[in-house]
Design a protein around this motif. Structure first.
Motif: not given
Lengths: 472, 472, 472
Positions: C404-408, C372, A110-111
């Motif tokens: 999510t895109e940074t921290a999953g 994040a 998702g990252t």
């Protein structure tokens, strides 16, 4: 490793819109730009990598250790940075670092980094991303290692395979740019590798070693002048040196977005007190704001494009900084004020002929509130593409949604990858192109733009915008 | 110009959701409100336009020059404002201004202004939007010019054709409101054109000419009182004059969201020092915060609805302001703090019987964080519709998404168009109605509201809310 | 009440994505977690409710009066809080309060509270939500009243029916936790009901009665020490008491996100001046920041998870606070600065072995900008689930998209319901699970994660994350 099942990273519809009608339009739009050459006007690949064209050392040293996007998440999952060979540490072998990465790979789902890495594994190295796990880490390490030993994985071969036309590096003002010159002079190398003037360390009076660096700068390039006047002259001269070696832009990681019109004597006084080591934090901010203004003034004069990405608290975790140095995963954004901060710069240079100013941000709140309104008035200001934590599909869609209704598409900087991870460049640009297609496709299906205009716009965004904005 | 191809601006599904199921529900919902009369409780059309009912001068003077939404983007693309006849300048002929606009038209793709203009071209003027370009600029200028010369394009005819029931103007406190009275007395004119009390220039002690204006105000309406007491009395009297001429609301473009309970002697002291020209910027802010509180106090007493839209740095580019005056495209938003700022006002008047207070914002971050929570508690506070840079489809959807889960639909102000572009009124209201339908349709398909309730809600939002909130 | 039509609250596709392909994936994902037990690591249900297991008093006293989520919107629609029996007032009978609620029920459409209440009516009480209106208020009151009189609606029966495995309460540091002990010792009660250490009233030196409370605290638990040392010791001892009774976490509603490393003598001085009643507001903030740091220090030592939710201006409307007490619907969020605020805490404890720190926020702007990035580096920091005004479907999707895109997904706290409305617990957890399924389904259809990984992730988010993060 053969007979791998098809990966999502190879799916032609990845990042396409969920709705079938929008997806169909998006496919058509993406087809127009998917094969265009890569123009990368801002990034952190080292020119020497291409000049020397030596093989990449090993998978961990190539893909993991230097990429703080990647090491940060592994660190968050509990792995100390020395096990990832960060900052030049060698506590473990690269193969062990690779094991740590593989064991943490599931946390990348998702990252943005996970998206790029998966694409590299599948589309660059041709390995089965289903085997990136603790159990198969030696197997995947060896598989990539084998690829790296082959001629087709040498830096220049990849550069050609990636279809890169322009690649900008980021360089110290005192760099002699020999690697850039060598590449430009090499008839066997077709790409353009351009230096970028990045003077942060010379503008932040509270950065360690500032006074010494500035003394060298003035000695080397000050034309015999001294003090603040010599300092400005030296910066102008080094900018000229960069221009002579192909540079098109300067880049500034200022702490805040502040810019400041300072009269000569006040600037001189701040400069002198900083050289004596007497500058406070507030003085350092004032001086940096003054120098942002000066950089704009010089840009109006010499034509270099000015990019700026303020609002980051660098080296948040002091102990990690002490042990591993900068760029190790704990530079954290803060809120920014562009409207007040940029006012001095824009009042004096915002309508200056030929001046191009590109602010980036990691503070999404300014997209609709400040950056789009500013770019919708000032001819000099172009909206920087989503940067850093925001250069990911959802964030890029939020960006377009927030910016477009006020500033349209013509005020965009074009995509920048900002990466030191050479092998991730194609995945990053492709993700951006797919996301632009997805956004435009929605507007088409909502009857807000015609499909014909969407086709023109996506080509402009991917190809013409970066050439126009960065004067390529 | 005949045989034009169908335009996206005429597509019945424009702005409808992408998903077919949601689109179907949205169509049904839009059908319920698409034909309802327009209620416009806040805008900047001049009452004299309708009172005199003279033909519009020419396409450029009608559609381009006075609309800073439009001129700003053309300016950003590099056209000086005098070529757009901004601020009364006449450097070029209107036809030349029209050419500049047509040449820049492609930069409006995806913008709110572009959406409205296209709708005006197609749905009001019946011209082919495919011919808005540099090549056909004379043709489209002449085509619109021909329409404007006909009786059906006179202001009152358009007012009727647009199905406007209520149109509020924005007026100076010393305006005698003769045009409004004349319209109200005219048996041949059926619409309601209501003045709005906008005292900014009398409340901002640092605005040029403030002291002189206030002197006139107190002389004219102070009932013989002097000083701060005369000033407050004069404002009360002028509010009464506005009410007598149909006004239902006051409007305030304060710099910040601050409100302040000040005791009489402190207020008097601030007022007196400002009249002596001794007020600092901080004093001016304090005084304005005090007057926001006073305006609320008066509103509780006389029943006028109070609207407020703080958080704009006006006239960001001083040189443009000097050459072309205010409202020329460089008013730029900044962050706002409603929670602390409005506290004094809401503590004392937030539960006052009959008081209606409508804050607007261009800082999206307060939608979910501050405005919805405040409107979800205080009976007096209604959430202002997305305003200015945010009155566009995506921004309106973000607004509903951010506000509804906390405050529901019943706390909404209803749409306001805030426009000085008369011909854009139908497109703006229609875009808002379509967006409300799109949002509600999604909630229906997600089973969060029933289709029957969605039908009731959209009628309430479009028709009942503005009547209720603005006491129409 | 029979023959009710199927309600949207019983629709198996509620909150599922609009797009059919995504909806299909989301259904599959939801099926994996829909039946899992509820783990509620933070909330405000009283342990005595379960210990005594007495029937709920009546529908209004159970569902309306104590729930400021609910009373606030009714208040905003114009009903005084005493008609809702808020804060222990008894101006009207419960049946009358229920009438007020039913008359205002339509204003809850689209809100989180409305979603939960509808689900309670339909899925817990089995009544027709179509009859929640002014006309049928007595009928629905009687219907719920009849349910509440039956054994299956006793607290413990509902606890079992809701499939709750763990329920954390929120408790005063001096609470003896007898109810928790009794429940733990009761062989007929299978659930885990855990106390949470919430020392706000002992850390905010400007809260009414602080000095007296602290004196009692030090007397009771200070081991004979006095002053600041006795105070810290007493807090440590009470934490130990909580741990001995099953507590796994502490909770902190600090005014800001500030944390502060203070040397002993400065801390002592602040403490002493506060006890003398001489502390300013700024002193109170400093002391609270110091104590946030101390709470982290103690957590590293004793293993309690530390949760924090700063950035709320409590009791915005002073008159309501005076009449009805705290938690009455006018606690309003403000902007937060986590990056600077948490720095001292994270520098010293962010990589401490076993330390778990969970910041929550009602300021969405920090999701992508600060939280994040911090969670993507510091092993100790887990991203708190969307809280309070943000624990609603759209807000939860914005949260996932921003984080999510940074921290999953692995850095998530897991859902917390934070509720004092016992009957709403299933609806809240189910809404969260559906929203997670909707988000993951989109990523699957966009080919960003595989369906297999989405399945693993949703089970991890719903079941494993809260166990892991809260050490259950």
């Amino acid at each position: 490793m053969r007979a791998m099942s098809p990966s999502i990273a190879a799916d032609p519809d990845r990042l396409m819109p969920v709705d079938p009608a929008a997806r169909s339009v998006a496919r058509t739009l993406h087809a127009l730009v998917g094969g265009l050459p890569i123009i990368s006007p801002h990034g952190h690949v080292d020119a020497a990598l291409l000049e020397k064209n030596e093989r990449f050392p090993d998978p961990a040293t190539m893909l993991i250790s230097p990429d703080h996007y990647v090491t940060r998440l592994i660190h968050a999952s509990g792995v100390p940075l020395d096990r990832l060979r960060v900052g030049g540490t060698v506590a473990v072998e690269p193969r062990e670092t690779w094991r740590s990465f593989c064991a943490a790979w599931h946390t990348f789902d998702g990252t943005a980094s996970g998206y790029w890495l998966r694409s590299e594994f599948v589309n660059v190295f041709g390995i089965d991303d289903g085997r990136i796990d603790a159990e198969h880490s030696d197997e995947t390490f060896d598989a990539i290692e084998a690829r790296l030993a082959s001629a087709e994985f040498l830096p220049r071969a990849l550069f050609a395979a990636f279809n890169i036309e322009v690649l900008a590096t980021t360089d110290d003002p005192l760099d002699d740019l020999a690697a850039h010159r060598a590449l430009a002079a090499d008839p066997t190398f077709a790409g353009r590798v351009l230096p970028t003037f990045r003077p942060d360390a010379y503008l932040k009076t509270n950065s360690p070693g500032w006074a010494q660096r500035v003394e060298t700068l003035v000695d080397v390039a000050g034309d015999g002048l001294t003090g603040h006047a010599g300092y400005l002259r030296a910066l102008e001269n080094r900018r000229a040196h960069f221009i002579a070696n192909g540079a098109v832009s300067t880049d500034h990681g200022s702490r805040t977005a502040q810019t400041l019109r300072l009269d000569a004597s006040d600037a001189e006084a701040l400069f002198d007190s900083a050289r004596r080591g007497e500058a406070t934090e507030a003085d350092a901010d004032l001086f940096e704001a003054h120098m942002m203004y000066q950089m704009a003034r010089m840009a109006v004069s010499d034509g270099l494009v000015m990019t700026m990405h303020p609002g980051i608290l660098r080296n948040h975790h002091t102990a990690t900084f002490a042990a591993f140095g900068p760029d190790t995963g704990h530079d954290i954004p803060v809120a920014v004020d562009y409207t007040n901060g940029l006012r001095a710069l824009l009042e004096d240079f915002g309508t200056a002929e030929g001046f191009h100013f590109v602010p980036f941000t990691t503070d999404e709140t300014v997209f609709s509130r400040e950056i789009a309104p500013l770019a919708g008035f000032y001819p000099a200001l172009y909206v920087g593409a989503p940067w850093w934590f925001l250069d990911a599909p959802d964030a890029m869609l939020r960006f377009r949604s927030a910016v477009t209704e006020t500033a349209g598409f013509s005020r965009s900087s074009g995509f920048i990858d900002d990466t030191r991870a050479f092998a991730s460049i194609p995945a990053r640009h492709d993700a951006s192109r797919r996301t632009e297609a997805a956004f435009l496709a929605r507007l088409v299906v909502e009857r807000r733009i015609t499909e014909q205009r969407a086709a023109e716009i996506i080509v402009d965004l991917v190809d013409s915008s970066p050439r126009r904005v960065f004067k390529l």
